[in-house]
Design a protein around this motif. Structure first.
Motif, PDB file in Angstrom:
ATOM      1  N   LEU A 452       3.472 -16.820   2.509  1.00  0.00           N
ATOM      2  CA  LEU A 452       2.644 -17.528   1.517  1.00  0.00           C
ATOM      3  C   LEU A 452       3.295 -17.509   0.139  1.00  0.00           C
ATOM      4  N   LEU A 453       3.877 -16.343  -0.208  1.00  0.00           N
ATOM      5  CA  LEU A 453       4.530 -16.249  -1.520  1.00  0.00           C
ATOM      6  C   LEU A 453       5.666 -17.254  -1.609  1.00  0.00           C
ATOM      7  N   HIS A 454       6.410 -17.341  -0.516  1.00  0.00           N
ATOM      8  CA  HIS A 454       7.541 -18.263  -0.495  1.00  0.00           C
ATOM      9  C   HIS A 454       7.040 -19.690  -0.656  1.00  0.00           C
ATOM     10  N   TYR A 455       5.908 -19.980  -0.018  1.00  0.00           N
ATOM     11  CA  TYR A 455       5.337 -21.316  -0.111  1.00  0.00           C
ATOM     12  C   TYR A 455       4.932 -21.624  -1.556  1.00  0.00           C
ATOM     13  N   LEU A 456       4.403 -20.600  -2.234  1.00  0.00           N
ATOM     14  CA  LEU A 456       3.925 -20.841  -3.600  1.00  0.00           C
ATOM     15  C   LEU A 456       5.070 -20.895  -4.614  1.00  0.00           C
ATOM     16  N   LEU A 457       6.021 -19.978  -4.484  1.00  0.00           N
ATOM     17  CA  LEU A 457       6.985 -19.797  -5.571  1.00  0.00           C
ATOM     18  C   LEU A 457       8.432 -20.069  -5.177  1.00  0.00           C
ATOM     19  N   GLY A 458       8.686 -20.371  -3.902  1.00  0.00           N
ATOM     20  CA  GLY A 458      10.071 -20.577  -3.510  1.00  0.00           C
ATOM     21  C   GLY A 458      10.804 -19.248  -3.421  1.00  0.00           C
ATOM     22  N   TYR A 459      12.123 -19.295  -3.653  1.00  0.00           N
ATOM     23  CA  TYR A 459      12.927 -18.122  -3.335  1.00  0.00           C
ATOM     24  C   TYR A 459      12.695 -16.946  -4.269  1.00  0.00           C
ATOM     25  N   SER A 460      12.231 -17.251  -5.493  1.00  0.00           N
ATOM     26  CA  SER A 460      12.051 -16.121  -6.414  1.00  0.00           C
ATOM     27  C   SER A 460      11.004 -15.143  -5.877  1.00  0.00           C
ATOM     28  N   ALA A 461      10.069 -15.641  -5.057  1.00  0.00           N
ATOM     29  CA  ALA A 461       9.057 -14.751  -4.481  1.00  0.00           C
ATOM     30  C   ALA A 461       9.706 -13.720  -3.582  1.00  0.00           C
ATOM     31  N   LEU A 462      10.771 -14.153  -2.881  1.00  0.00           N
ATOM     32  CA  LEU A 462      11.421 -13.228  -1.943  1.00  0.00           C
ATOM     33  C   LEU A 462      12.037 -12.063  -2.704  1.00  0.00           C
ATOM     34  N   ILE A 463      12.498 -12.335  -3.925  1.00  0.00           N
ATOM     35  CA  ILE A 463      13.070 -11.242  -4.709  1.00  0.00           C
ATOM     36  C   ILE A 463      11.999 -10.204  -5.005  1.00  0.00           C
ATOM     37  N   GLY A 464      10.815 -10.687  -5.433  1.00  0.00           N
ATOM     38  CA  GLY A 464       9.715  -9.754  -5.702  1.00  0.00           C
ATOM     39  C   GLY A 464       9.335  -8.970  -4.464  1.00  0.00           C
ATOM     40  N   ALA A 465       9.244  -9.696  -3.335  1.00  0.00           N
ATOM     41  CA  ALA A 465       8.856  -9.031  -2.093  1.00  0.00           C
ATOM     42  C   ALA A 465       9.895  -7.982  -1.710  1.00  0.00           C
ATOM     43  N   SER A 466      11.189  -8.334  -1.947  1.00  0.00           N
ATOM     44  CA  SER A 466      12.225  -7.375  -1.542  1.00  0.00           C
ATOM     45  C   SER A 466      12.160  -6.125  -2.418  1.00  0.00           C
ATOM     46  N   VAL A 467      11.724  -6.271  -3.675  1.00  0.00           N
ATOM     47  CA  VAL A 467      11.525  -5.074  -4.513  1.00  0.00           C
ATOM     48  C   VAL A 467      10.522  -4.158  -3.834  1.00  0.00           C
ATOM     49  N   ILE A 468       9.407  -4.756  -3.380  1.00  0.00           N
ATOM     50  CA  ILE A 468       8.370  -3.946  -2.717  1.00  0.00           C
ATOM     51  C   ILE A 468       8.942  -3.281  -1.466  1.00  0.00           C
ATOM     52  N   VAL A 469       9.644  -4.081  -0.644  1.00  0.00           N
ATOM     53  CA  VAL A 469      10.123  -3.551   0.644  1.00  0.00           C
ATOM     54  C   VAL A 469      11.173  -2.466   0.430  1.00  0.00           C
ATOM     55  N   LEU A 470      12.048  -2.661  -0.569  1.00  0.00           N
ATOM     56  CA  LEU A 470      13.114  -1.673  -0.791  1.00  0.00           C
ATOM     57  C   LEU A 470      12.548  -0.355  -1.294  1.00  0.00           C
ATOM     58  N   LEU A 471      11.442  -0.434  -2.043  1.00  0.00           N
ATOM     59  CA  LEU A 471      10.880   0.813  -2.572  1.00  0.00           C
ATOM     60  C   LEU A 471       9.998   1.537  -1.551  1.00  0.00           C
ATOM     61  N   ALA A 472       9.654   0.837  -0.450  1.00  0.00           N
ATOM     62  CA  ALA A 472       8.789   1.478   0.550  1.00  0.00           C
ATOM     63  C   ALA A 472       9.383   2.765   1.138  1.00  0.00           C
ATOM     64  N   PRO A 473      10.704   2.792   1.501  1.00  0.00           N
ATOM     65  CA  PRO A 473      11.266   4.045   2.034  1.00  0.00           C
ATOM     66  C   PRO A 473      11.078   5.224   1.074  1.00  0.00           C
ATOM     67  N   PHE A 474      11.132   4.957  -0.234  1.00  0.00           N
ATOM     68  CA  PHE A 474      10.906   6.046  -1.192  1.00  0.00           C
ATOM     69  C   PHE A 474       9.510   6.611  -1.018  1.00  0.00           C
ATOM     70  N   GLN A 475       8.570   5.701  -0.796  1.00  0.00           N
ATOM     71  CA  GLN A 475       7.196   6.146  -0.567  1.00  0.00           C
ATOM     72  C   GLN A 475       7.174   7.103   0.606  1.00  0.00           C
ATOM     73  N   TYR A 476       7.873   6.722   1.685  1.00  0.00           N
ATOM     74  CA  TYR A 476       7.859   7.544   2.891  1.00  0.00           C
ATOM     75  C   TYR A 476       8.484   8.903   2.595  1.00  0.00           C
ATOM     76  N   LEU A 477       9.589   8.868   1.872  1.00  0.00           N
ATOM     77  CA  LEU A 477      10.289  10.105   1.515  1.00  0.00           C
ATOM     78  C   LEU A 477       9.343  11.025   0.753  1.00  0.00           C
ATOM     79  N   ILE A 478       8.672  10.454  -0.234  1.00  0.00           N
ATOM     80  CA  ILE A 478       7.753  11.265  -1.038  1.00  0.00           C
ATOM     81  C   ILE A 478       6.651  11.840  -0.152  1.00  0.00           C
ATOM     82  N   ALA A 479       6.153  11.000   0.776  1.00  0.00           N
ATOM     83  CA  ALA A 479       5.067  11.468   1.649  1.00  0.00           C
ATOM     84  C   ALA A 479       5.526  12.659   2.485  1.00  0.00           C
ATOM     85  N   THR A 480       6.747  12.603   3.035  1.00  0.00           N
ATOM     86  CA  THR A 480       7.220  13.734   3.854  1.00  0.00           C
ATOM     87  C   THR A 480       7.409  14.967   2.977  1.00  0.00           C
ATOM     88  N   LYS A 481       7.985  14.762   1.797  1.00  0.00           N
ATOM     89  CA  LYS A 481       8.173  15.886   0.879  1.00  0.00           C
ATOM     90  C   LYS A 481       6.826  16.550   0.567  1.00  0.00           C
TER      91      LYS A 481
END
Length: 1572
Positions: A452-481
């Motif tokens: 949906l984001l891609h539909y609304l904003l084109g490729y720039s939305a994917l950059i925002g989404a990738s920020v979220i996805v790339l930071l997710a592993p950090f979340q997991y790391l923090i959770a295990t810690k």
């Protein structure tokens, strides 16, 4: 414009020239007929019904009788209502296109809506009254509606109206729905046969509904009530008037009981097991869980998917609304007359969706539906999780009851492991189930969001989404810690608790030796480590919160900045705010995903542990468990039973041919054998046999004694007979039960079929068995003794007398109704053992096994028990008794003796047999008996151990009674409420938030931090709003400058930098707030604990007498844990969600001030919802906690008492109890989660209404020039409210529960401390004071507390330096109080004690107590090294310590230990005997070279020989010092220089022992006589 049904803009509106049905308006009028018909018929019936319902008493169970197709009908009706709403909307929108009002476009639809609503209300009332004949009205209605709609559809088709027109689609849908409803109605007629059939079918409600105890109605109410938890209303609102109790929440419905679920899981597991055995694998628990509970999980996932998809309606509707508001300004209305049929306008489907008001209503409906589905999904998973936990607990319990004893004793399965399985692993699995739909719902949600984001904003939305996805592993790391840190914190806090417990148990000693500060420091040191760990924990928690808040900001920043620089299209408000809402949606699954993955990993580990446990070894399936009979030895008389030898791990059979043959039993003998073992080789799970070549018989109805040295296998022999050991070879025969005595069958019957198939045929009847290590249930004394047998007053009285329990029972606060056991009152060893023996005596069994019942009893009690209990009570009943004992003097009473040695039988026979055949053994016994007789004589002089035990018990309760009236304020409040029961006071008190306590907590954190937290929180939320407002301004400006300028314009330069700065500030503030809140919590926690510890350690001794130890420990364990770990995160969550809601409402009010009017009633509704919920939630939370403890205790109890339960054959009763406890706990938990759903559904609906009002107000305002960017802003914020409203309430409720911990801790902080200062300065006291040890007591009066009577009255005495003084007197005469007065431990309110010229009351306590020595009555050792126990201050040399040990006769013993002085002392000094501990205390007193030594009944727990040593030692080592001995046994002070006899706090006699002896009628003389 005038109103007219067919409109008056056309000439031929009312003409029917072309045929009646070809007039569209007439067809619409025809459609009105069925609706009007239904309303006419049903209204009278409903009114009559409602009128009569009040008169006839309605049994609430009828509510739950559902007609066939019940759910289907509700779903179809809801769909029908939705389609009607669309039809109304379409009609109204079409009407606006016409020149005059055409009512026929929307009036029939409106009536249809009312009729559909009526139909479902009517149906519900008929169903409630169970009167199906009246359903005919509905049937007729469906038929008529179906026909009229078909006519309309047919006319449309004729006219050439097709699928491209919306009205055609709606009519077609209605035809389908009416048709389906007709089918449902026909089905009811078919099943219930009520109309034309002569025999209508009678229906009985399901069986749990005939049981009025079932209060959990979720499975039985109708669909609407299910979705909104309407049936919870009475409970939650009632909680306000009086607290919810267990009675109020009743029982569970049958389908949710743990027994039902256990059977489901067990069948699935057995199937897996069979399957696995074929393939040589371990059975898969996952598969069996899926087989048993898969369907509800699939249902829940379906709900979850629907909710997630509906969730995207929010952003899309915002997009639509904002976009169309933009377009409105440009489009000029085109004339749209070309689409006329029947003279009215037909619109296409797309056109309806371009109407902003329609979109607003759709948004509202989508939100309501989405929330309903989401809560349904949560509810289903939680219910399934609870069912699974119940099933697992029953499974584990069943396994525990079958665990082989060797497994427990050889330590393959420790109690700790079992407790972990029950408390931790099952809960992990339950939580995993709660979260598992997320595992497959989240990826779908994320993918949809990105598309949906891609539909609304084109490729720039994917950059925002990738920020979220790339930071997710950090979340997991923090959770295990986080999980790891929590583990280490737990270790430290356990350690700290251990130390605290030791301090509290030995507090008297610590104060007398002035060591409290040393020990306090050691606790604080551990606490320091714990705080370091907590700091890490706080850091990771705040990072986790920070990531959660900062990721969406970062994503939005990345997206919009790239869009501004690289996209050729301008950013418009519609796209901007829709994508903002989408980012909000996306963050939740990503944040949760880390948690879910972590739980999944934990669940895998838990399942592995469970699998190992379920695979572990079980007890031998002996014949009397399976019930195969052997050929009886003497079939005409009694049957006997064989025992199969188990060859579990292919054990070899022992060759028994070398053994000398025993004489064969003559048939006449077998008649009288209760148990017989032949050629028995038994083992504890290793291949070597523990007992070898056992051939014994236990004669029926006689007293058999088993004797032998320690560790020769006496207890093992009993267990082998009970079938607890593994049989390598040989047989155990039990004689058959006469039928009249099959008493224990009663238990089997009550259990139903499930556990009892194997039970009926068992024929070893139950054996009353008292183990060596006493085992008590957490129950009343009476329950412990009757142990499930019916209560018989005479018998009970006889048993209690035989075990001389009456004096002990009289001391207990509630007599024999007092709770004892783990959680109850602590009894001493002897008291516990006598209760266990009483249990064995009370049971009505033929055979009684007593395993060393005298070990913890003193001689008087043993004799009494032997005479009254065993010889009289048991033998009168002709019961077979097997007694293991070390007391050889009782051998003369034995009818049969079995002597054991090194795991085999040495001799068997009567005492006469042994006297004639084995003279050596007999002589050996005789010498031992003489020795025991001498001990006996010594023993009688002692103020016996029992009296001592009773004394400690009495002290505990005497002091507790005095305490009860000044006890915890909470409890007092509660009691007052119960007495008054005036509802108003209760209500107001129970719904208030404890502001005072909150303030107390925050002020412990320090004002600076509080200030920082508040300002940073406010700043953060202001910045968040500013970011979005800036976005609105930016996009709106883009849009307004659209037509004139070229594409590359100067907006970026002005807007983008500000946007970047704001976002960066937001991220930084997120970091600051999350850190400050956590560290505020930490500071508060560390301050509260520090103050608590200091207060308690410096409290006067009286405080410890009147405050139960458990209560103090609770403050340090549970309460401190809550303050450490739970309050900070709750506080953070609460402030965050509250501020989010407030900022959202603020923005909405700013954008559309008009919507504030609508917010007022909503605020009122919200206030009441949260007020009721908080009270109910707290009650349910308490119920959940209070029902969990008995369950866990029951498990650990069972595991400890396995052998006893199995010997008594009470497995079924214990299983029943376990199922009851599990169900009670599950009921509380289910109600708690249903209450949470109740709240969330209500707050979500409120949120949806807020969105609706905001949307409608914004659309309306936009006609008056409101910028579309601001409309987007308002709507995006209104959407967030729905997510956070329920968190506000939930966190409030949690915080309220958690603040109780602060309140409890706070109540201890007001304790008075002892006055440590004194009026003299330390420098004024000579270094070597007291040099001589001269004591003057002048007119001394002492009391324990200003409230109480004095215990010493006007005592005067003078003790010369170096004198040995003895003080004696009866219990309670004030001897011990005098010894405490020397240390200023009690309130000296008159007179004084002068030691070497200094009044001790003026000295600082530390100085006074560190210069005197005392040896206490009960020896106290601390865990650590021997050196630490003798000299915790580390001031003495090793030589001095060795010298002290030598004087105390311990030198050689300590030398032999590994490590010498640094040898380990376990907790409480358990690794030394009581006598040795007492000698250590003596050594401790000697290490401190003080010229005054006080011995307080120091020899009470020592045997004669040691005592003589002690006396000698004291006389030599302390020859030149003053020694004051407080004596129990007068002969210890006959050699003293001065004797003081006390009575009731006064000195009665005073002088040398010789002079006092001469006074014939004096008290001292009488003591001495009694003692001789």
């Amino acid at each position: 414009m005038s109103l007219s049904f067919c409109g008056n803009d056309l000439k031929n509106s009312y003409s029917v020239e072309k045929g009646v049905l070809n007039n569209g308006c007439f067809v619409d009028a025809l459609n009105l007929v069925p609706h009007v018909f239904l309303l006419f018929i049903t209204f009278p019936i409903l009114f009559i019904g409602w009128g009569s319902q009040s008169s006839k008493v309605q049994i609430h169970h009828n509510t739950w009788l559902h007609f066939p197709g019940h759910n289907m009908r509700w779903i179809l009706t809801f769909m029908l209502l939705f389609v009607h709403v669309c039809e109304i909307a379409e009609g109204i929108v079409s009407n606006t296109e016409m020149k005059s009002n055409h009512l026929h476009l929307f009036l029939p639809a409106f009536m249809g809506f009312i009729a559909a609503t009526t139909s479902v209300v009517y149906y519900h009332n008929i169903e409630t009254a169970n009167f199906p004949k009246l359903l005919l009205a509905l049937f007729i209605y469906w038929v008529l509606a179906f026909i009229t709609k078909i006519i309309k559809l047919w006319k449309f088709a004729e006219e050439g109206v097709g699928v491209e027109h919306l009205r055609f689609c709606i009519t077609a849908l209605l035809v389908v729905l009416y048709g389906l409803l007709m089918a449902v109605e026909i089905n009811v007629i078919r099943v219930r046969k009520y109309v034309f059939f002569t025999t209508p079918q009678r229906v009985k409600p399901p069986e749990d509904l005939q049981d009025l105890g079932v209060r959990f109605l979720q499975p039985f109410v109708n669909l609407l009530s299910k979705a909104t938890y309407w049936w919870m209303n009475p409970l939650i609102i009632g909680a306000h008037k009086r607290p919810i109790e267990l009675k109020k929440i009743g029982k569970l419905p049958i389908a949710m009981r743990s027994l039902t679920n256990y059977l489901r899981l067990k069948d699935a597991y057995e199937e897996q097991r069979q399957h696995a055995e074929d393939l040589d694998r371990t059975p898969s628990i996952w598969r069996s869980m899926y087989r048993a509970f898969g369907r509800p999980i699939l249902l829940s996932s379906t709900f979850r998917y629907m909710a997630d998809l509906l969730g995207f309606a929010g952003p899309l509707c915002i997009f639509g609304i904002v976009k169309h508001l933009d377009n409105k300004t440009e489009e000029v209305k085109m004339n749209k007359t070309e689409d006329l049929h029947f003279g009215v306008y037909f619109m296409s489907s797309m056109e309806l969706l371009q109407n902003t008001y329609v979109l607003a209503v759709l948004l509202f409906l989508a939100l309501v539906l989405q929330r309903t589905f989401l809560q349904a999904s949560y509810y289903v998973t939680i219910e399934t999780g609870i069912n699974l936990r119940g099933a697992l607990l029953a499974m584990i319990y069943n396994k525990i009851l079958r665990l082989s004893t060797s497994n427990m004793s050889m330590g393959e399965m420790t109690l700790g492991q079992i407790n972990n399985l029950v408390a931790i692993e099952t809960n992990q699995l339950m939580w995993f189930l709660f979260l598992c739909p997320n595992l497959w719902a989240m990826p779908v949600q994320i993918i949809m969001g990105v598309i949906l984001l891609h539909y609304l904003l084109g490729y720039s939305a994917l950059i925002g989404a990738s920020v979220i996805v790339l930071l997710a592993p950090f979340q997991y790391l923090i959770a295990t810690k986080l999980a790891d840190t929590q583990k280490s914190t737990l270790d430290y806090s356990t350690d700290r608790l251990k130390k605290t417990t030791e301090i509290l148990k030995g507090i008297k000693l610590l104060k007398l030796y002035a060591w409290e500060n040393i020990f306090c420091d050691s606790v604080l040191e551990t606490r320091g480590k714990e705080l370091t760990s907590l700091r890490t924990f706080a850091f990771y928690t705040s990072m986790s919160i920070f990531m959660n808040a900062a990721i969406p900001i970062a994503a939005v920043l990345a997206t919009f900045v790239t869009h501004a620089y690289f996209s050729e299209f301008r950013l418009r408000p519609a796209e901007a705010f829709a994508s903002l809402a989408l980012f909000h949606i996306l963050v939740t699954p990503l944040f949760l995903l880390s948690t879910v993955v972590r739980f999944a990993v934990k669940a895998v580990v838990s399942v592995q542990k469970l699998g190992e446990f379920l695979q572990s070894e079980e007890i031998g399936e002996d014949s009397w468990r399976n019930g195969d009979m052997s050929v009886s030895l003497d079939s005409c008389k009694k049957h006997t039973v064989t025992t199969k030898a188990i060859n579990r791990k292919q054990r070899y059979k022992m060759d028994s041919y070398e053994q000398p043959m025993r004489r064969q039993l003559r048939p006449s003998e077998t008649e009288d054998v209760a148990v017989k073992v032949s050629d028995g080789y038994f083992t504890w799970g290793t291949n070597t046999s523990t007992l070898s070549d056992i051939n014994i018989r236990v004669p029926t109805g006689q007293l058999t004694m088993i004797v032998g040295q320690v560790g020769c296998g006496k207890s093992s022999l009993l267990l082998a007979m009970l079938g607890e050991m593994q049989t390598l070879s040989g047989k155990v025969y039990w004689s058959k039960v006469p039928d009249c005595e099959m008493l224990h069958d009663v238990y089997i019957r009550e259990y139903g079929t499930d556990f009892s198939q194997e039970e009926q045929s068992k024929n070893r009847y139950s054996v009353a068995y008292a183990t060596q290590k006493s085992w008590l249930l957490n129950a009343t004394v009476e329950d412990n003794i009757t142990f499930g047998s019916p209560f018989n007053k005479q018998r009970y009285k006889a048993v209690i007398d035989a075990c001389s329990l009456q004096p002990d029972i009289d001391l207990l606060p509630f007599g024999d109704q007092t709770e004892i056991g783990e959680r109850g009152i602590n009894l001493s060893g002897g008291q516990r053992q006598r209760i266990c023996v009483a249990r064995a005596l009370y049971q009505n069994t033929n055979i009684v096994f007593l395993d060393d019942p005298f070990s913890a009893l003193d001689i008087h009690l043993s004799d009494h028990l032997m005479q009254e209990g065993i010889l009289k009570f048991l033998q009168d009943d002709k019961r077979t008794v097997v007694l293991v004992t070390h007391k050889l003097q009782y051998l003369i009473h034995a009818d049969w003796i079995i002597a054991m040695k090194d795991g085999s039988v040495l001799r068997e026979g009567t005492l006469k047999d042994i006297q004639t055949h084995d003279v050596e053994l007999y002589e050996h016994w005789k010498t031992l008996m003489n020795r025991q007789d001498q001990e006996l004589e010594k023993d009688t002089e002692i103020e016996s151990q029992t009296t001592l035990e009773r004394k400690t018990l009495r002290r505990a309760f005497y002091s507790r009674e005095a305490k009860t009236h000044i006890d915890d304020e909470d409890e007092e409040e509660q009691e007052e409420e119960d007495e008054e029961d005036s509802l108003s006071t209760t209500t107001s008190r129970r719904s208030k938030i404890p502001w005072k306590v909150c303030w107390r907590y925050l002020s412990s954190g320090g004002f600076l931090l509080v200030f920082v937290v508040v300002t940073s929180k406010l700043a953060k939320h202001s910045v968040m709003v500013a970011i979005d407002y800036w976005l609105a301004a930016w996009t709106s400006s883009n849009f307004n400058t659209m037509e004139h300028k070229p594409i590359i314009n100067s907006d970026h330069q002005s807007y983008v930098p500000v946007f970047i700065i704001l976002c960066a500030a937001g991220i930084v503030l997120c970091l600051i707030t999350s850190l400050t809140v956590e560290f505020l919590g930490l500071t508060a926690a560390s301050n509260l604990h520090h103050n608590l510890l200091n207060k308690i350690i410096h409290a006067p001794l009286r405080f410890f007498d009147i405050t139960p130890l458990g209560q103090i420990l609770n403050r340090f364990s549970a309460d401190t844990n809550i303050i450490d770990q739970h309050i900070p995160s709750t506080l953070e969550s609460l402030t965050r969600s509250t501020l989010l809601c407030l900022s959202a409402i603020g923005v909405v009010a700013f954008v559309t001030p008009a919507s504030l009017i609508a917010l007022v009633p909503l605020a009122v509704a919200f206030y009441f919802i949260q007020k009721y919920f908080r009270v109910a939630s707290r009650d349910l939370q308490d119920l959940d906690d209070s029902t969990q403890l008995p369950l866990l205790c029951h498990f650990s109890e069972t595991a400890e008492g396995l052998t006893t339960i199995r010997a008594f054959r009470h497995e079924a009763r214990f299983k029943q109890r376990m199922l009851e406890l599990t169900d009670t706990n599950n009921t509380a938990y289910l109600f708690l989660s249903a209450a949470n759903r109740w709240l969330e559904v209500r707050t979500d609906y409120l949120g949806a209404v807020i969105v609706l009002t905001a949307a409608v107000a914004a659309i309306w305002m936009s006609f008056y020039g409101l910028q579309s960017g601001l409309v987007g802003l308002g709507l995006t914020y209104a959407l967030t409210v729905t997510n956070y409203l329920n968190w506000v309430v939930r966190n409030l409720a949690d915080l309220e529960v958690q603040m109780a911990a602060v309140k409890k801790v706070d109540s201890f902080l007001s304790t008075e401390s002892e006055n440590y200062e004194g009026s003299l300065d330390v420098s004024q006291v000579p270094e070597d004071w007291p040099q001589h040890g001269e004591i003057k007591i002048q007119d001394l009066c002492v009391r324990y507390d200003p409230m109480l009577k004095p215990v010493l009255k006007h005592v005067n005495a003078f003790i010369n330096p170096g004198q040995k003084v003895g003080i004696c007197g009866r219990t309670g005469s004030g001897k011990s109080s005098l010894s405490l007065a020397f240390f200023n431990m009690v309130d000296v309110f008159h007179g004084k004690i002068i030691i070497d010229g200094i009044d001790i009351c003026k000295l600082p306590l530390q100085t006074l107590r560190s210069r005197l020595s005392i040896i206490l009555q009960d020896p106290v050792l601390f865990s650590g090294s021997i050196r630490f126990n003798l000299d915790p201050e580390r001031t003495c040399t090793d030589d001095r310590l060795w010298e002290a040990l030598e004087i105390a006769q311990l030198k050689n013993m300590v030398r032999s230990l590994p490590g010498g002085l640094d040898a380990v002392v376990t907790e409480g000094g358990e690794n030394f005997s009581v006598g040795q501990r007492q000698l250590f205390c003596l050594a401790r007193a000697f290490v401190r070279k003080s010229s005054i030594l006080i011995m307080d009944e120091a020899t009470a727990s020592i045997d004669m020989a040691t005592e003589n040593i002690l006396q000698k030692v004291v006389m030599t080592a302390f020859a030149d010092r003053t020694v004051v001995t407080i004596a129990h046994r007068v002969h210890t002070i006959l050699t003293a220089d001065l004797v003081i006899v006390m009575k009731r706090g006064n000195i009665l006699e005073y002088g040398t022992p010789q002079t006092l002896m001469e006074q014939e009628d004096g008290m001292f003389a009488s003591f001495v006589k009694a003692d001789m």
